[in-house]
Design an enzyme around this catalytic site. Structure first.
Site, PDB file in Angstrom:
ATOM      1  N   TRP A  13       9.395  26.232  28.678  1.00  0.00           N
ATOM      2  CA  TRP A  13       9.782  27.588  28.265  1.00  0.00           C
ATOM      3  C   TRP A  13       8.578  28.392  27.770  1.00  0.00           C
ATOM      4  O   TRP A  13       8.371  29.541  28.165  1.00  0.00           O
ATOM      5  CB  TRP A  13      10.894  27.525  27.227  1.00  0.00           C
ATOM      6  CG  TRP A  13      11.546  28.829  26.887  1.00  0.00           C
ATOM      7  CD1 TRP A  13      11.904  29.245  25.651  1.00  0.00           C
ATOM      8  CD2 TRP A  13      11.953  29.871  27.801  1.00  0.00           C
ATOM      9  NE1 TRP A  13      12.517  30.481  25.724  1.00  0.00           N
ATOM     10  CE2 TRP A  13      12.550  30.889  27.028  1.00  0.00           C
ATOM     11  CE3 TRP A  13      11.864  30.046  29.180  1.00  0.00           C
ATOM     12  CZ2 TRP A  13      13.049  32.070  27.593  1.00  0.00           C
ATOM     13  CZ3 TRP A  13      12.358  31.220  29.744  1.00  0.00           C
ATOM     14  CH2 TRP A  13      12.940  32.206  28.959  1.00  0.00           C
ATOM     15  N   ARG A  33       0.923  21.069  21.071  1.00  0.00           N
ATOM     16  CA  ARG A  33       0.601  19.815  20.381  1.00  0.00           C
ATOM     17  C   ARG A  33      -0.409  18.984  21.163  1.00  0.00           C
ATOM     18  O   ARG A  33      -1.306  18.382  20.594  1.00  0.00           O
ATOM     19  CB  ARG A  33       1.901  19.039  20.175  1.00  0.00           C
ATOM     20  CG  ARG A  33       1.752  17.746  19.441  1.00  0.00           C
ATOM     21  CD  ARG A  33       3.090  17.077  19.272  1.00  0.00           C
ATOM     22  NE  ARG A  33       3.796  16.905  20.541  1.00  0.00           N
ATOM     23  CZ  ARG A  33       4.868  16.161  20.697  1.00  0.00           C
ATOM     24  NH1 ARG A  33       5.388  15.521  19.667  1.00  0.00           N
ATOM     25  NH2 ARG A  33       5.462  16.051  21.872  1.00  0.00           N
ATOM     26  N   ARG A  34      -0.278  18.993  22.505  1.00  0.00           N
ATOM     27  CA  ARG A  34      -1.180  18.176  23.333  1.00  0.00           C
ATOM     28  C   ARG A  34      -2.629  18.634  23.220  1.00  0.00           C
ATOM     29  O   ARG A  34      -3.545  17.886  23.535  1.00  0.00           O
ATOM     30  CB  ARG A  34      -0.714  18.234  24.801  1.00  0.00           C
ATOM     31  CG  ARG A  34      -0.924  19.589  25.447  1.00  0.00           C
ATOM     32  CD  ARG A  34      -0.241  19.731  26.781  1.00  0.00           C
ATOM     33  NE  ARG A  34       1.145  20.141  26.640  1.00  0.00           N
ATOM     34  CZ  ARG A  34       1.781  20.911  27.520  1.00  0.00           C
ATOM     35  NH1 ARG A  34       1.183  21.330  28.599  1.00  0.00           N
ATOM     36  NH2 ARG A  34       3.030  21.269  27.311  1.00  0.00           N
ATOM     37  N   GLY A 108      19.369  33.244  25.366  1.00  0.00           N
ATOM     38  CA  GLY A 108      20.237  33.760  26.427  1.00  0.00           C
ATOM     39  C   GLY A 108      20.225  32.796  27.596  1.00  0.00           C
ATOM     40  O   GLY A 108      19.615  31.734  27.528  1.00  0.00           O
ATOM     41  N   ALA A 112      14.239  28.243  32.704  1.00  0.00           N
ATOM     42  CA  ALA A 112      12.833  28.592  32.905  1.00  0.00           C
ATOM     43  C   ALA A 112      12.461  28.641  34.398  1.00  0.00           C
ATOM     44  O   ALA A 112      11.774  29.568  34.835  1.00  0.00           O
ATOM     45  CB  ALA A 112      11.952  27.583  32.172  1.00  0.00           C
ATOM     46  N   LYS A 163      25.857  25.381  22.869  1.00  0.00           N
ATOM     47  CA  LYS A 163      26.132  25.372  24.320  1.00  0.00           C
ATOM     48  C   LYS A 163      25.469  24.181  24.989  1.00  0.00           C
ATOM     49  O   LYS A 163      25.921  23.706  26.028  1.00  0.00           O
ATOM     50  CB  LYS A 163      25.743  26.703  24.969  1.00  0.00           C
ATOM     51  CG  LYS A 163      24.253  27.046  24.975  1.00  0.00           C
ATOM     52  CD  LYS A 163      23.480  26.455  26.124  1.00  0.00           C
ATOM     53  CE  LYS A 163      21.982  26.550  25.889  1.00  0.00           C
ATOM     54  NZ  LYS A 163      21.182  25.917  26.923  1.00  0.00           N
ATOM     55  N   THR A 220      24.059  27.155  31.785  1.00  0.00           N
ATOM     56  CA  THR A 220      23.602  25.788  31.543  1.00  0.00           C
ATOM     57  C   THR A 220      24.614  24.760  32.047  1.00  0.00           C
ATOM     58  O   THR A 220      24.227  23.710  32.559  1.00  0.00           O
ATOM     59  CB  THR A 220      23.339  25.587  30.030  1.00  0.00           C
ATOM     60  OG1 THR A 220      22.647  26.725  29.535  1.00  0.00           O
ATOM     61  CG2 THR A 220      22.486  24.383  29.770  1.00  0.00           C
ATOM     62  N   ARG A 227      18.527  20.618  31.855  1.00  0.00           N
ATOM     63  CA  ARG A 227      18.275  19.219  31.524  1.00  0.00           C
ATOM     64  C   ARG A 227      19.463  18.621  30.785  1.00  0.00           C
ATOM     65  O   ARG A 227      19.791  17.451  30.953  1.00  0.00           O
ATOM     66  CB  ARG A 227      16.992  19.104  30.706  1.00  0.00           C
ATOM     67  CG  ARG A 227      15.791  19.501  31.552  1.00  0.00           C
ATOM     68  CD  ARG A 227      14.685  20.085  30.792  1.00  0.00           C
ATOM     69  NE  ARG A 227      15.061  21.154  29.879  1.00  0.00           N
ATOM     70  CZ  ARG A 227      14.198  21.748  29.087  1.00  0.00           C
ATOM     71  NH1 ARG A 227      12.940  21.393  29.110  1.00  0.00           N
ATOM     72  NH2 ARG A 227      14.593  22.716  28.290  1.00  0.00           N
TER      73      ARG A 227
HETATM   74  N1  LIG Z   1      13.310  25.277  29.514  1.00  0.00           N
HETATM   75  C1  LIG Z   1      14.173  26.281  29.384  1.00  0.00           C
HETATM   76  O1  LIG Z   1      14.741  26.734  30.377  1.00  0.00           O
HETATM   77  C2  LIG Z   1      14.438  26.888  28.041  1.00  0.00           C
HETATM   78  C3  LIG Z   1      14.170  26.200  26.863  1.00  0.00           C
HETATM   79  N2  LIG Z   1      14.464  26.773  25.656  1.00  0.00           N
HETATM   80  C4  LIG Z   1      14.209  26.062  24.407  1.00  0.00           C
HETATM   81  O2  LIG Z   1      12.802  26.030  24.177  1.00  0.00           O
HETATM   82  C5  LIG Z   1      12.454  24.849  23.438  1.00  0.00           C
HETATM   83  C6  LIG Z   1      11.333  24.125  24.188  1.00  0.00           C
HETATM   84  O3  LIG Z   1      11.881  23.701  25.433  1.00  0.00           O
HETATM   85  P1  LIG Z   1      10.999  23.396  26.714  1.00  0.00           P
HETATM   86  O4  LIG Z   1       9.692  24.124  26.695  1.00  0.00           O
HETATM   87  O5  LIG Z   1      11.866  23.623  27.873  1.00  0.00           O
HETATM   88  O6  LIG Z   1      10.743  21.835  26.511  1.00  0.00           O
HETATM   89  P2  LIG Z   1       9.567  20.934  27.069  1.00  0.00           P
HETATM   90  O7  LIG Z   1      10.037  19.531  26.943  1.00  0.00           O
HETATM   91  O8  LIG Z   1       9.117  21.413  28.393  1.00  0.00           O
HETATM   92  O9  LIG Z   1       8.386  21.197  26.032  1.00  0.00           O
HETATM   93  C7  LIG Z   1       8.549  20.880  24.671  1.00  0.00           C
HETATM   94  C8  LIG Z   1       7.543  21.643  23.876  1.00  0.00           C
HETATM   95  O10 LIG Z   1       7.711  21.321  22.489  1.00  0.00           O
HETATM   96  C9  LIG Z   1       6.480  20.777  21.991  1.00  0.00           C
HETATM   97  N3  LIG Z   1       6.790  19.747  20.988  1.00  0.00           N
HETATM   98  C10 LIG Z   1       7.662  18.724  21.079  1.00  0.00           C
HETATM   99  N4  LIG Z   1       7.672  18.018  19.935  1.00  0.00           N
HETATM  100  C11 LIG Z   1       6.776  18.613  19.108  1.00  0.00           C
HETATM  101  C12 LIG Z   1       6.329  18.343  17.788  1.00  0.00           C
HETATM  102  N5  LIG Z   1       6.808  17.323  17.090  1.00  0.00           N
HETATM  103  N6  LIG Z   1       5.414  19.198  17.254  1.00  0.00           N
HETATM  104  C13 LIG Z   1       4.934  20.242  17.935  1.00  0.00           C
HETATM  105  N7  LIG Z   1       5.317  20.542  19.209  1.00  0.00           N
HETATM  106  C14 LIG Z   1       6.223  19.726  19.768  1.00  0.00           C
HETATM  107  C15 LIG Z   1       5.783  20.198  23.206  1.00  0.00           C
HETATM  108  O11 LIG Z   1       4.381  20.111  22.963  1.00  0.00           O
HETATM  109  P3  LIG Z   1       3.385  19.245  23.918  1.00  0.00           P
HETATM  110  O12 LIG Z   1       3.996  19.254  25.286  1.00  0.00           O
HETATM  111  O13 LIG Z   1       2.101  19.968  23.849  1.00  0.00           O
HETATM  112  O14 LIG Z   1       3.357  17.880  23.316  1.00  0.00           O
HETATM  113  C16 LIG Z   1       6.101  21.288  24.242  1.00  0.00           C
HETATM  114  O15 LIG Z   1       5.304  22.415  24.043  1.00  0.00           O
HETATM  115  C17 LIG Z   1      13.751  24.025  23.314  1.00  0.00           C
HETATM  116  O16 LIG Z   1      14.305  24.240  22.050  1.00  0.00           O
HETATM  117  C18 LIG Z   1      14.643  24.600  24.407  1.00  0.00           C
HETATM  118  O17 LIG Z   1      16.017  24.484  24.110  1.00  0.00           O
HETATM  119  C19 LIG Z   1      14.966  28.032  25.560  1.00  0.00           C
HETATM  120  C20 LIG Z   1      15.226  28.763  26.694  1.00  0.00           C
HETATM  121  C21 LIG Z   1      14.991  28.242  28.021  1.00  0.00           C
HETATM  122  O1  LIG Z   2      18.494  26.848  27.352  1.00  0.00           O
HETATM  123  C1  LIG Z   2      18.297  26.758  28.547  1.00  0.00           C
HETATM  124  C2  LIG Z   2      18.673  27.827  29.487  1.00  0.00           C
HETATM  125  O2  LIG Z   2      19.096  28.977  28.833  1.00  0.00           O
HETATM  126  C3  LIG Z   2      17.685  25.530  29.109  1.00  0.00           C
HETATM  127  O3  LIG Z   2      18.648  24.567  29.209  1.00  0.00           O
HETATM  128  P1  LIG Z   2      18.231  23.027  29.237  1.00  0.00           P
HETATM  129  O4  LIG Z   2      17.474  22.761  27.961  1.00  0.00           O
HETATM  130  O5  LIG Z   2      19.514  22.289  29.355  1.00  0.00           O
HETATM  131  O6  LIG Z   2      17.349  22.834  30.454  1.00  0.00           O
END
Ligand SMILES: NC(=O)C1=CN([C@@H]2O[C@H](COP(=O)(O)OP(=O)(O)OC[C@H]3O[C@@H](n4cnc5c(N)ncnc54)[C@H](OP(=O)(O)O)[C@@H]3O)[C@@H](O)[C@H]2O)C=CC1
Ligand SMILES: O=C(CO)COP(=O)(O)O
Length: 306
Positions: A13, A33-34, A108, A112, A163, A220, A227
């Site tokens: 995201w 974090r990475r 919303g 992604a 959700k 979703t 996921r």
């Molecule tokens: N993917 C989507 O379609 C959407 C996701 N979201 C929300 O966004 C958030 C992130 O999701 P998404 O990017 O998809 O997930 P990913 O698994 O792709 O990425 C997770 C992210 O969180 C970071 N992270 C995880 N644990 C830690 C920690 N302990 N400290 C600091 N950073 C941490 C990771 O850092 P690193 O990889 O550098 O270790 C990475 O940047 C979630 O809450 C999700 O529900 C909201 C809307 C859409």
């Molecule tokens: O929040 C999301 C879409 O709005 C992403 O859903 P997932 O985390 O289930 O991939």
């Protein structure tokens, strides 16, 4: 006007938002974090910080940044979930550590992968600060990303968190091949459970039927891009939690949110039967088919009761 935007968390995201706003002419910086190192260094010289880390990363990050965050630097929180340790939403956690910063939430139906492909989507910018919400709406919109505002951040977050639990259950229903009637019934009864939590946390009922509520639930619970949905189909195949998580290989917020929500429900005396069965299944106390059976055999109720 272009903004200097820092994105914290470059997962699916955060990475998508970063590229979207870079294409709109904003100047982007990021930390994940990475990368290691001190995230406080990227708070300097920027107009907005967007946080897109998983829920599990919010509390440690907030603790790490609380002494370095400039009081007038706005924070846009994009994490969806309920924290298992504190039973708080992301903005509630940020507020504990940064009581005075301007704060908004983005949520919303925003898978992604679809946004990355340039497909149209809408979302909600929610803040109790109406001026901030309107400013971000104007600045962060894009031709294929339409933004609305509301003044209900807690309702918006509760809907976006819950959700995921119902989308996970929808994956189980589809994975078991239960059909369209079962899926529709599950989503309706799931919406009733989201309503219980949203209203108890002080959210507005109208938010339930908006983009962050019904909108995100529909996206979703009906897409294998989700996921949480895919994780549910793996549980239906008989995978245990650890195996299913390993096969997804990315954030699945619904598992921890289900446990956190059930803990809240037990503390507050809410009835959340679907959420409860998801937790029982995750704990290996029932099979997916037994969970369905138990939901079908509950005491008969009026529709308005959860
Ligand atoms: N993917 C989507 O379609 C959407 C996701 N979201 C929300 O966004 C958030 C992130 O999701 P998404 O990017 O998809 O997930 P990913 O698994 O792709 O990425 C997770 C992210 O969180 C970071 N992270 C995880 N644990 C830690 C920690 N302990 N400290 C600091 N950073 C941490 C990771 O850092 P690193 O990889 O550098 O270790 C990475 O940047 C979630 O809450 C999700 O529900 C909201 C809307 C859409
Ligand atoms: O929040 C999301 C879409 O709005 C992403 O859903 P997932 O985390 O289930 O991939």
């Amino acid at each position: 006007m272009s903004l200097r935007i820092t994105v914290l968390g470059r997962g699916a995201w955060g990475g998508t938002l970063l590229r979207l706003w870079e294409r709109q002419g904003h100047r982007l910086n990021s930390w994940s974090r990475r990368d290691g190192g001190d995230p406080a260094t990227v708070l300097k010289d920027c107009d907005l910080v967007v946080v897109a880390v998983s829920m599990v990363g919010v509390a440690p990050l907030a603790r790490q940044l609380q002494d370095d965050w400039p009081t007038d630097l706005p924070l846009l929180s994009c994490s969806k979930g309920i924290d298992l340790d504190t039973l708080c939403t992301a903005s509630q956690l940020w507020r504990r550590h940064l009581p005075d910063v301007p704060l908004a939430v983005l949520s919303g139906p925003n898978l992604a992968d679809e946004l990355e492909r340039g497909l149209p989507a809408a979302s909600v910018l929610s803040s109790q600060d109406a001026g901030l919400a309107r400013h971000l709406q104007e600045q962060l919109r894009a031709p294929h990303f339409r933004l609305y505002t509301n003044a209900d951040p807690i309702g918006t977050e509760a809907a976006g968190a819950l959700k995921n639990v119902i989308a996970l259950a929808a994956g189980i229903s589809d994975g078991l091949g239960l059909g369209a009637n079962a899926k529709a019934s599950l989503l309706c009864r799931g919406l009733a459970e989201i309503a219980v939590v949203l209203q108890a946390l002080g959210g507005q009922p109208s938010t339930l039927y908006g983009l962050a509520g019904l909108g995100d639930l529909l996206a979703t619970a009906n897409s294998s891009l989700s996921r949480n949905y895919r994780f549910g189909t793996l549980l239906a195949e008989g995978c245990d939690e650890a195996t299913a998580l390993a096969r997804i290989g990315a954030t699945v917020e619904g598992t921890r949110t289900a446990r956190a929500t059930l803990a809240l429900a037990e503390r507050e005396g809410w009835q959340l039967p679907i959420c409860g069965q998801v937790v029982r299944l995750l704990a290996g106390r029932v099979t997916a088919r037994q969970a369905v059976q138990e939901l079908m055999q509950r005491d008969l109720k009026a529709e308005a009761a959860p």
